[in-house]
Design an enzyme around this catalytic site. Structure first.
Site, PDB file in Angstrom:
ATOM      1  N   LYS A   3      22.823  56.073  -2.178  1.00  0.00           N
ATOM      2  CA  LYS A   3      22.789  55.319  -3.564  1.00  0.00           C
ATOM      3  C   LYS A   3      23.630  56.207  -4.348  1.00  0.00           C
ATOM      4  O   LYS A   3      23.958  57.389  -4.217  1.00  0.00           O
ATOM      5  CB  LYS A   3      21.515  55.210  -4.254  1.00  0.00           C
ATOM      6  N   GLY A   5      13.888  40.196 -16.928  1.00  0.00           N
ATOM      7  CA  GLY A   5      15.308  40.222 -16.291  1.00  0.00           C
ATOM      8  C   GLY A   5      15.771  39.131 -15.740  1.00  0.00           C
ATOM      9  O   GLY A   5      15.224  38.798 -14.524  1.00  0.00           O
ATOM     10  N   VAL A   6      16.623  38.516 -16.017  1.00  0.00           N
ATOM     11  CA  VAL A   6      17.232  37.343 -15.582  1.00  0.00           C
ATOM     12  C   VAL A   6      18.747  37.393 -15.253  1.00  0.00           C
ATOM     13  O   VAL A   6      19.450  36.577 -15.921  1.00  0.00           O
ATOM     14  CB  VAL A   6      16.799  35.849 -16.160  1.00  0.00           C
ATOM     15  N   GLY A   7      19.075  38.462 -14.521  1.00  0.00           N
ATOM     16  CA  GLY A   7      20.646  38.766 -14.286  1.00  0.00           C
ATOM     17  C   GLY A   7      20.708  38.261 -12.916  1.00  0.00           C
ATOM     18  O   GLY A   7      20.321  37.168 -12.797  1.00  0.00           O
ATOM     19  N   ASN A   8      21.503  38.691 -12.188  1.00  0.00           N
ATOM     20  CA  ASN A   8      21.796  38.363 -10.734  1.00  0.00           C
ATOM     21  C   ASN A   8      20.621  38.056 -10.097  1.00  0.00           C
ATOM     22  O   ASN A   8      20.537  36.856  -9.662  1.00  0.00           O
ATOM     23  CB  ASN A   8      22.598  39.286  -9.981  1.00  0.00           C
ATOM     24  N   VAL A   9      19.744  39.080  -9.947  1.00  0.00           N
ATOM     25  CA  VAL A   9      18.506  38.906  -8.940  1.00  0.00           C
ATOM     26  C   VAL A   9      17.601  37.568  -9.611  1.00  0.00           C
ATOM     27  O   VAL A   9      17.131  36.753  -9.144  1.00  0.00           O
ATOM     28  CB  VAL A   9      17.788  40.062  -8.803  1.00  0.00           C
ATOM     29  N   TYR A  11      18.087  35.572 -12.171  1.00  0.00           N
ATOM     30  CA  TYR A  11      18.314  34.100 -12.234  1.00  0.00           C
ATOM     31  C   TYR A  11      18.314  33.412 -10.977  1.00  0.00           C
ATOM     32  O   TYR A  11      17.663  32.287 -10.992  1.00  0.00           O
ATOM     33  CB  TYR A  11      19.896  34.226 -12.559  1.00  0.00           C
TER      34      TYR A  11
HETATM   35  P1  NAD Z   1      21.785  42.805 -13.472  1.00  0.00           P
HETATM   36  O1  NAD Z   1      22.510  43.712 -14.457  1.00  0.00           O
HETATM   37  O2  NAD Z   1      22.575  41.405 -13.016  1.00  0.00           O
HETATM   38  O3  NAD Z   1      20.180  42.081 -14.044  1.00  0.00           O
HETATM   39  C1  NAD Z   1      19.420  42.998 -14.897  1.00  0.00           C
HETATM   40  C2  NAD Z   1      19.201  42.133 -16.063  1.00  0.00           C
HETATM   41  O4  NAD Z   1      17.863  42.687 -16.691  1.00  0.00           O
HETATM   42  C3  NAD Z   1      20.236  41.908 -17.322  1.00  0.00           C
HETATM   43  O5  NAD Z   1      20.260  40.786 -17.499  1.00  0.00           O
HETATM   44  C4  NAD Z   1      19.698  42.935 -18.337  1.00  0.00           C
HETATM   45  O6  NAD Z   1      19.974  42.516 -19.627  1.00  0.00           O
HETATM   46  C5  NAD Z   1      18.114  42.863 -18.194  1.00  0.00           C
HETATM   47  N1  NAD Z   1      17.151  43.770 -18.805  1.00  0.00           N
HETATM   48  C6  NAD Z   1      17.431  45.171 -18.737  1.00  0.00           C
HETATM   49  N2  NAD Z   1      16.575  45.802 -19.244  1.00  0.00           N
HETATM   50  C7  NAD Z   1      15.654  44.702 -19.572  1.00  0.00           C
HETATM   51  C8  NAD Z   1      14.215  44.820 -20.594  1.00  0.00           C
HETATM   52  N3  NAD Z   1      13.744  45.935 -20.713  1.00  0.00           N
HETATM   53  N4  NAD Z   1      13.718  43.537 -20.504  1.00  0.00           N
HETATM   54  C9  NAD Z   1      14.208  42.550 -20.023  1.00  0.00           C
HETATM   55  N5  NAD Z   1      15.320  42.481 -19.536  1.00  0.00           N
HETATM   56  C10 NAD Z   1      16.222  43.521 -19.296  1.00  0.00           C
HETATM   57  O7  NAD Z   1      21.167  43.408 -12.224  1.00  0.00           O
HETATM   58  P2  NAD Z   1      20.476  42.707 -10.893  1.00  0.00           P
HETATM   59  O8  NAD Z   1      21.404  42.769  -9.823  1.00  0.00           O
HETATM   60  O9  NAD Z   1      20.014  41.392 -11.066  1.00  0.00           O
HETATM   61  O10 NAD Z   1      19.352  43.793 -10.553  1.00  0.00           O
HETATM   62  C11 NAD Z   1      18.005  43.902 -10.888  1.00  0.00           C
HETATM   63  C12 NAD Z   1      17.269  44.752 -10.500  1.00  0.00           C
HETATM   64  O11 NAD Z   1      17.120  44.690  -9.090  1.00  0.00           O
HETATM   65  C13 NAD Z   1      17.774  46.165 -10.471  1.00  0.00           C
HETATM   66  O12 NAD Z   1      16.364  47.053 -10.447  1.00  0.00           O
HETATM   67  C14 NAD Z   1      18.542  46.478  -9.184  1.00  0.00           C
HETATM   68  O13 NAD Z   1      18.200  47.858  -8.902  1.00  0.00           O
HETATM   69  C15 NAD Z   1      17.183  45.631  -8.410  1.00  0.00           C
HETATM   70  N6  NAD Z   1      17.875  44.968  -7.080  1.00  0.00           N
HETATM   71  C16 NAD Z   1      19.181  44.508  -7.217  1.00  0.00           C
HETATM   72  C17 NAD Z   1      19.970  43.763  -5.876  1.00  0.00           C
HETATM   73  C18 NAD Z   1      21.095  43.013  -6.003  1.00  0.00           C
HETATM   74  O14 NAD Z   1      21.048  42.391  -4.832  1.00  0.00           O
HETATM   75  N7  NAD Z   1      21.601  43.059  -6.925  1.00  0.00           N
HETATM   76  C19 NAD Z   1      18.887  44.294  -4.820  1.00  0.00           C
HETATM   77  C20 NAD Z   1      17.857  45.052  -4.808  1.00  0.00           C
HETATM   78  C21 NAD Z   1      17.296  45.446  -6.127  1.00  0.00           C
END
Ligand code: NAD
Length: 348
Positions: free
Chosen positions: A80, A181-185, A187
């Site tokens: 990582k 958390g409704v970012g990429n994953v 959502y």
């Molecule tokens: P992202 O940055 O797109 O989304 C994360 C979201 O969480 C953001 O919208 C942020 O504003 C929100 N957030 C942060 N702190 C918060 C809190 N205290 N309360 C509520 N919302 C909060 O990231 P992502 O790619 O969606 O990843 C999310 C999680 O999934 C991370 O832990 C990441 O390591 C894990 N993950 C992601 C992937 C992937 O394919 N992107 C794969 C495996 C694991």
């Protein structure tokens, strides 16, 4: 800064510090294990309180990748990287290209892709300087692109497996799911759950992301403080780690915790706390392996997009096996998963 005495140090093979003063680049690449293949895991762009916190994070995350890749049956070890969003950080093509040179200098022992704060466009910039990168623009019919929809699909299949085990439910229709958390994953997970008839409760620090799920998936917004305590059938943490701990676990109001965030347990003992509280916990690195499965198929050019979806769907039965072993042995699910992952790595 202590490295070997950091509590997250676990016989990591290599830790590389990357620095370019002119570009404001500070990054750390941690290679935990190459026993199963090149150490693969995303690059995270994040603001840390200090270097010590960044190092601790990358050490923890890279060990998690070893376990995740092993449990997903991939020819990848665990690694990582973090790029530190410090005072002098200014995003630029040149900065990401420089970072690509650092990745390249490791000669393929580390393969990178997206994590928090990254995008396909950034991976393309990194990819100008190295071939040891995935999560690039997807080509017709092939695996590739943003891994997060595949991550979310795997979480969705994992939630189905968990509610079957804990609640005896064949599907999620009518169930209440809280998504932190409704970012990429988060959502994309909401999309799968909404299409399957679940009722959603969501919280995010970014109001526009909350609004998007409210308008597209009829989600109910919940405050940041309330989301972990929301009375629901499933809690799906999809923000950052360490949210399951001695303070939060007694407040939970969900029989199932199954979400995508990495390193959800603050300490291993929190897995025992969940087990004792009768909460079924889907180990994070097993349920969120869909993205890295997509990355592996892209990197090795050995699967179509459809075949990736089939491999990701296997996360459901894999979790069911862990739940069954946990019930039979009365051991927490994280302990069962860790032991399985360590056996796979040791056998290699
Ligand atoms: P992202 O940055 O797109 O989304 C994360 C979201 O969480 C953001 O919208 C942020 O504003 C929100 N957030 C942060 N702190 C918060 C809190 N205290 N309360 C509520 N919302 C909060 O990231 P992502 O790619 O969606 O990843 C999310 C999680 O999934 C991370 O832990 C990441 O390591 C894990 N993950 C992601 C992937 C992937 O394919 N992107 C794969 C495996 C694991």
């Amino acid at each position: 800064m202590a490295v070997f005495s950091d509590s997250a140090f676990d016989a990591h093979e290599r830790v590389v510090f990357c620095h370019d003063a002119d570009l404001g680049l500070q990054a750390i690449i941690a290679i935990h294990s190459t026993a199963l293949g090149p150490a693969a895991g995303g690059t995270r762009l994040w603001s840390y309180a200090d270097d010590v916190e960044a190092l601790h994070d990358v050490l923890r995350l890279s060990q998690g990748m070893s376990y995740k890749n092993a449990m997903a049956g991939l020819r990848f070890g665990g690694g990582k990287a973090v790029i530190i969003r410090g005072e002098n950080f200014v995003a630029s093509d040149k900065l990401y290209e420089k970072y690509g040179e650092f990745v390249d200098s490791l000669g393929g022992s580390y393969v990178t892709a997206e994590d928090v704060g990254m995008s396909v466009a950034i991976m393309e910039m990194i990819g100008r300087k190295t071939k040891y990168v995935a999560g690039l623009v997807q080509r017709e019919g092939q695996a590739g692109g943003d891994p997060s929809p595949k991550t979310s699909y795997g979480i969705f299949k994992g939630i189905e497996a968990a509610v079957q085990t804990k609640l005896g439910r064949e599907d999620v229709a009518g169930l209440r799911v809280a998504v932190q958390g409704v970012g990429n994953v988060g959502y994309h997970l909401c999309k799968f759950l909404h299409e399957a008839g679940a009722n959603l409760f969501v919280a995010d620090m970014d109001d526009s992301r909350v609004s998007r799920t409210v308008s597209e998936f009829a989600a109910t917004p919940v405050s940041l403080e309330q989301i972990l305590q929301q009375e629901v059938d499933v809690l799906a943490p999809c923000a950052l780690g360490a949210i399951l701990n001695s303070r939060s676990i007694p407040q939970l109001n969900a029989p199932v915790v199954a979400g995508g965030a990495n390193n959800q347990l603050e300490t291993d003992a929190d897995g025992q706390r969940l087990h004792d509280a009768g909460v079924l916990y889907a180990p994070d690195y097993v349920i969120n392996g869909g993205g890295i499965i997509n990355v592996a198929c892209e990197y090795y050019h050995d699967a179509t997009d459809e075949e990736v979806m089939q491999q990701v769907a296997a996360i459901g039965p894999r979790l069911t096996g862990i739940f069954e072993e946990s019930a039979a042995s009365d051991l927490p699910t994280n302990v069962v998963a860790d032991a399985q992952a360590r056996r796979i790595i040791a056998a290699a």
